[in-house]
Scaffold this motif. Structure first.
Motif, PDB file in Angstrom:
ATOM      1  N   ARG A 275     -29.985 -35.640  -0.414  1.00  0.00           N
ATOM      2  CA  ARG A 275     -31.075 -36.328   0.276  1.00  0.00           C
ATOM      3  C   ARG A 275     -31.557 -37.534  -0.519  1.00  0.00           C
ATOM      4  NH1 ARG A 275     -35.128 -31.825   2.981  1.00  0.00           N
ATOM      5  NH2 ARG A 275     -33.586 -30.873   4.406  1.00  0.00           N
ATOM      6  N   GLU A 276     -31.658 -37.397  -1.815  1.00  0.00           N
ATOM      7  CA  GLU A 276     -32.087 -38.525  -2.647  1.00  0.00           C
ATOM      8  C   GLU A 276     -31.078 -39.663  -2.576  1.00  0.00           C
ATOM      9  OE1 GLU A 276     -34.592 -36.123  -6.108  1.00  0.00           O
ATOM     10  OE2 GLU A 276     -32.463 -36.548  -6.389  1.00  0.00           O
ATOM     11  N   PHE A 277     -29.787 -39.319  -2.597  1.00  0.00           N
ATOM     12  CA  PHE A 277     -28.758 -40.364  -2.517  1.00  0.00           C
ATOM     13  C   PHE A 277     -28.813 -41.073  -1.165  1.00  0.00           C
ATOM     14  CE2 PHE A 277     -24.486 -41.707  -1.253  1.00  0.00           C
ATOM     15  CZ  PHE A 277     -24.189 -42.590  -2.291  1.00  0.00           C
TER      16      PHE A 277
ATOM     17  N   GLY B 280     -31.761 -43.368  -0.903  1.00  0.00           N
ATOM     18  CA  GLY B 280     -31.551 -44.635  -1.621  1.00  0.00           C
ATOM     19  C   GLY B 280     -30.659 -45.582  -0.853  1.00  0.00           C
TER      20      GLY B 280
ATOM     21  N   TYR C 238     -20.823 -39.892  -1.269  1.00  0.00           N
ATOM     22  CA  TYR C 238     -21.534 -38.924  -2.119  1.00  0.00           C
ATOM     23  C   TYR C 238     -20.576 -37.824  -2.581  1.00  0.00           C
ATOM     24  CZ  TYR C 238     -24.836 -35.317  -3.508  1.00  0.00           C
ATOM     25  OH  TYR C 238     -25.509 -34.352  -4.216  1.00  0.00           O
TER      26      TYR C 238
ATOM     27  N   ARG D 284     -26.492 -48.285 -10.088  1.00  0.00           N
ATOM     28  CA  ARG D 284     -26.823 -47.153 -10.941  1.00  0.00           C
ATOM     29  C   ARG D 284     -25.554 -46.440 -11.357  1.00  0.00           C
ATOM     30  NH1 ARG D 284     -31.382 -43.725  -8.003  1.00  0.00           N
ATOM     31  NH2 ARG D 284     -31.268 -42.620 -10.012  1.00  0.00           N
TER      32      ARG D 284
ATOM     33  N   GLU E  38     -25.630 -40.643 -13.301  1.00  0.00           N
ATOM     34  CA  GLU E  38     -27.024 -40.432 -12.914  1.00  0.00           C
ATOM     35  C   GLU E  38     -27.136 -39.996 -11.456  1.00  0.00           C
ATOM     36  OE1 GLU E  38     -31.148 -43.070 -12.504  1.00  0.00           O
ATOM     37  OE2 GLU E  38     -29.463 -43.798 -13.725  1.00  0.00           O
ATOM     38  N   LEU E  39     -26.268 -40.550 -10.595  1.00  0.00           N
ATOM     39  CA  LEU E  39     -26.308 -40.181  -9.185  1.00  0.00           C
ATOM     40  C   LEU E  39     -25.839 -38.751  -8.960  1.00  0.00           C
ATOM     41  CD1 LEU E  39     -24.908 -43.446  -7.526  1.00  0.00           C
ATOM     42  CD2 LEU E  39     -27.288 -42.698  -7.696  1.00  0.00           C
ATOM     43  N   ARG E  40     -24.946 -38.286  -9.851  1.00  0.00           N
ATOM     44  CA  ARG E  40     -24.465 -36.904  -9.681  1.00  0.00           C
ATOM     45  C   ARG E  40     -25.577 -35.884  -9.877  1.00  0.00           C
ATOM     46  NH1 ARG E  40     -19.925 -39.059 -12.797  1.00  0.00           N
ATOM     47  NH2 ARG E  40     -18.180 -39.435 -11.351  1.00  0.00           N
ATOM     48  N   SER E  41     -26.595 -36.247 -10.592  1.00  0.00           N
ATOM     49  CA  SER E  41     -27.707 -35.325 -10.819  1.00  0.00           C
ATOM     50  C   SER E  41     -28.684 -35.317  -9.650  1.00  0.00           C
ATOM     51  CB  SER E  41     -28.452 -35.710 -12.112  1.00  0.00           C
ATOM     52  OG  SER E  41     -29.020 -37.006 -11.993  1.00  0.00           O
ATOM     53  N   GLN E  42     -28.498 -36.233  -8.710  1.00  0.00           N
ATOM     54  CA  GLN E  42     -29.392 -36.308  -7.561  1.00  0.00           C
ATOM     55  C   GLN E  42     -28.915 -35.365  -6.454  1.00  0.00           C
ATOM     56  OE1 GLN E  42     -29.577 -40.371  -6.255  1.00  0.00           O
ATOM     57  NE2 GLN E  42     -31.148 -40.932  -7.747  1.00  0.00           N
ATOM     58  N   SER E  43     -29.835 -35.027  -5.605  1.00  0.00           N
ATOM     59  CA  SER E  43     -29.469 -34.273  -4.411  1.00  0.00           C
ATOM     60  C   SER E  43     -28.917 -35.235  -3.364  1.00  0.00           C
ATOM     61  CB  SER E  43     -30.687 -33.531  -3.855  1.00  0.00           C
ATOM     62  OG  SER E  43     -31.663 -34.456  -3.399  1.00  0.00           O
TER      63      SER E  43
END
Length: 423
Positions: A175-177, A180, A119, A164, A168-173
């Motif tokens: 915890r979301e990463f 997933g 991450y 993905r 797009e993953l960079r915009s996630q927190s």
């Protein structure tokens, strides 16, 4: 087309046969030297470090390498673990001694560290393709690999995995990463004879191992013990949740005992402070009383001395007057003998004779009767009484401490009645 499944890497070494293998994720060391992630001081990175601070070794407080989970549930790095049989440096619980209580490889911490490393690479825009080491553009959740655009195209041509874009993953927190990656975690068959890892959804409770379809069909001895692996995982999670709920009740009991113990310690501290204050007050009282007695005795001695001195001074004056008359009379007689005429001797003889006769009648008083040496014995007796009162009270207190029978009698040993003592 038959080689493409090798993208799914084989699982790492199993620490417990009852646990499914852990898929290998690109470790932090896989990043090339030219693309090492720079230390980030952004608010996001600080928040990640604070939230996942529990991944640090609880002994040296640095990121644990090869973290080990002890029977006391503390996690230490291999350096802090020390020799087997030593105490836990956190809670002083006995360390792992026998083979049944060896420290367990904390695969959960290791996996979480690897996923956090990926991450960070994604967020820092320094992630490299796992295959060609070019700048990565995609992340495959099933293969757990970073892929560039070219490798991603080939990957998706053969495998229809969930992947993905990194943008797009960079915009996630974080915890979301992590959520997933956790949900897409693959479990492979535990049979080591497979040439390539085989995905499985079957769990054998008799073997305590995950099995693929082929191995499950061949294992006829445990046909009634096979179940869906997700159901087994859910059952184990529910079991741990139930134990955690039971531990909450135990935590409340221990918390109440802990609070009572703290209250006892606080009460002990207050008793200590009160006793020390009482000791200081009583000692000051005793010292003040002793000093008052000292002053009284000194004043009595001084008054007795003054009275005796006045008596002796009067007697001393009389003696000095008599001595002076004796010396004057003797000197006058000697001078008249030497220088007086016969007529002068006849004229003064009667007067001198009468004066010298009165002087001869004077007698000095007894010196021992005049000076009484026992006049201060009274004060010595009073002083001895004061000392005896204090020392006898101290001896009685020591005797009560040494005697179990006397110690059971409630009495304040500091109550020393000095005022009623006879001096």
């Amino acid at each position: 087309m038959q080689r493409e499944p090798e993208l799914a890497q084989s699982p790492g070494p199993q620490q417990d046969p009852a646990l499914p293998p852990t898929p290998t994720m690109p470790p932090p060391e896989s990043v090339s030297e030219d693309h090492q992630p720079s230390p980030s001081h952004s608010p996001t990175e600080k928040a990640v470090e604070e939230e996942f601070e529990f991944l640090r070794c609880q002994g040296c407080q640095v990121e644990a390498k090869c973290p080990k989970l002890l029977p006391c549930l503390h996690t230490l790095c291999s350096g802090c673990l020390g020799a087997p049989g030593t105490q836990c440096p956190i809670c002083q619980a006995p360390g792992p001694g026998g083979s049944d209580s060896l420290a367990l490889d904390n695969v959960f911490f290791e996996s979480l560290q690897r996923r956090l490393s990926v991450y960070r690479q994604i967020v820092d825009e320094q992630a490299l393709c796992t295959r060609c080491k070019e700048t990565a553009d995609f992340w495959c959740f099933e293969c757990e690999q970073l892929l560039c655009a070219k490798c991603f195209e080939a990957h998706q041509w053969f495998l229809k995995h969930e992947a993905r874009p990194l943008a797009e993953l960079r915009s996630q927190s974080v915890r979301e990463f992590l959520d997933g990656t956790r949900k897409s975690n693959n479990i492979f068959c535990s049979n080591p004879n497979h040439r390539t890892p085989m995905l499985t959804s079957i769990y054998c409770r008799g073997c305590s191992k995950p099995l693929c379809c082929s191995c499950a069909l061949l294992d006829t001895g445990h046909s009634e013990l096979k179940c869906d692996i997700s159901a087994e995982i859910q059952q184990r999670q529910d079991e741990l949740d139930a134990m955690a709920q039971a531990l909450q009740e135990q935590e409340r009991a221990f918390g109440a005992a802990h609070a009572q113990m703290h209250a006892a310690v606080s009460q002990l501290g207050r008793m200590r402070a009160d006793t020390e204050e009482l000791i200081h007050a009583r000692v000051r009282q005793v010292v003040a009383h002793v000093l008052a007695q000292e002053q009284e005795l000194l004043e009595g001695v001084s008054a007795r001395y003054q009275r005796s001195y006045d008596e002796i001074a009067g007697q001393l004056g009389h003696l000095e007057a008599v001595l002076q008359r004796i010396r004057v009379g003797g000197a006058l007689v000697q001078r008249m003998k030497r220088y007086a005429s016969d007529q002068e001797v006849l004229d003064m003889h009667g007067f001198l004779r009468e004066a010298l006769s009165r002087l001869r009648q004077e007698e000095p008083q007894n010196l021992q009767a005049a000076v009484r040496t026992d006049g201060f014995d009274e004060f010595k007796v009073r002083l001895q009484g004061l000392v005896s009162c204090i020392t006898q009270a101290t001896d009685a207190a020591l005797h009560r401490r040494a005697s179990p029978e006397a110690s059971s009698t409630p009495r304040d040993s500091s109550d020393i009645d000095l005022r009623n003592a006879s001096w």
